[in-house]
Design an enzyme around this catalytic site. Structure first.
Site, short mmCIF file in Angstrom:
data_model
loop_
_atom_site.label_atom_id
_atom_site.label_comp_id
_atom_site.label_asym_id
_atom_site.label_seq_id
_atom_site.Cartn_x
_atom_site.Cartn_y
_atom_site.Cartn_z
N CYS A 10 57.53 -2.46 19.45
CA CYS A 10 57.17 -4.05 19.23
C CYS A 10 57.02 -4.04 17.73
CB CYS A 10 55.70 -4.22 19.51
SG CYS A 10 54.58 -3.25 19.10
N ASN A 13 53.84 -1.14 16.49
CA ASN A 13 53.76 -0.07 17.32
C ASN A 13 52.23 0.41 17.42
OD1 ASN A 13 54.50 3.36 17.38
ND2 ASN A 13 54.26 2.23 19.07
N CYS A 15 49.86 -2.54 18.98
CA CYS A 15 49.28 -3.22 20.08
C CYS A 15 50.07 -3.31 21.44
CB CYS A 15 49.37 -4.65 19.60
SG CYS A 15 48.18 -4.78 18.03
N ARG A 16 51.23 -4.03 21.24
CA ARG A 16 52.03 -4.12 22.52
C ARG A 16 52.78 -3.04 23.15
NH1 ARG A 16 55.33 -9.33 20.72
NH2 ARG A 16 55.07 -7.86 18.66
N SER A 17 53.57 -2.29 22.17
CA SER A 17 54.33 -1.29 22.56
C SER A 17 53.34 0.00 23.02
CB SER A 17 55.34 -0.87 21.55
OG SER A 17 54.62 -0.38 20.31
N ASP A 125 51.82 -11.43 20.59
CA ASP A 125 51.35 -10.35 19.75
C ASP A 125 49.86 -10.42 19.62
OD1 ASP A 125 50.61 -8.33 18.14
OD2 ASP A 125 52.52 -8.81 16.84
#
Length: 157
Positions: A10, A13, A15-17, A125
């Protein structure tokens, strides 16, 4: 048999990933498949390098009973394209940046996570939306579909 190497990516690196990495690792651990995978995550930007997962990601994973793994944000490199079998971005902007960093996608290794669930949507995000519940639901959907894709295509023994 060589391990399946997966890199979730993401923007920062944190939050989402990282959420995707933790969720997918938990899924394969629970199915006894951890010996068949190497899973990590990275950023397309340098903004959060060295930082740990966002407190919202940590809180959501803990709420859902998903182990939070030790992690410090790193940036994707061109070498990652050779190292990993699947480079999975969270949104269209990530995919553009990942392709630029990799110098193209000749081996068709770059995917958007929700495309495994036959969806074209981006994973929002939560850094901007503040909605870690929505992000978690999308990550869960994408990771589940990705695991099913690997099973369907005979990638897992």
């Amino acid at each position: 048999m060589e391990k399946i190497k997966v890199l979730f990516i993401c923007h920062g690196n944190i939050c989402r990933s990282t959420m995707s990495q933790f969720v997918f690792q938990d899924m394969i651990n629970k199915q006894g498949l951890s010996d068949q995978f190497y899973i990590d995550s990275a950023a397309t930007s340098r903004e959060e390098i060295g930082n740990g997962p966002h407190y919202g990601t940590v809180a959501k994973c803990r709420e859902m009973g998903i182990p939070v793994l030790p992690h410090k944000a790193v940036q994707m490199t061109k070498k990652d394209y050779q190292k990993y079998d699947y480079l999975i971005g969270m949104d269209t902007w990530n995919i553009r940046n990942m392709t630029r960093i990799a110098g193209g996608d000749p081996d068709r290794k770059i995917y958007k996570l929700l495309e495994f669930a036959d969806l074209s949507e981006d994973i929002a995000d939560p850094w901007y939306t503040g909605n870690f519940d929505e992000t978690y639901a999308d990550v869960q959907k994408g990771c589940t579909a990705f695991l099913e894709y690997l099973k369907r295509n005979g990638k897992i023994r």
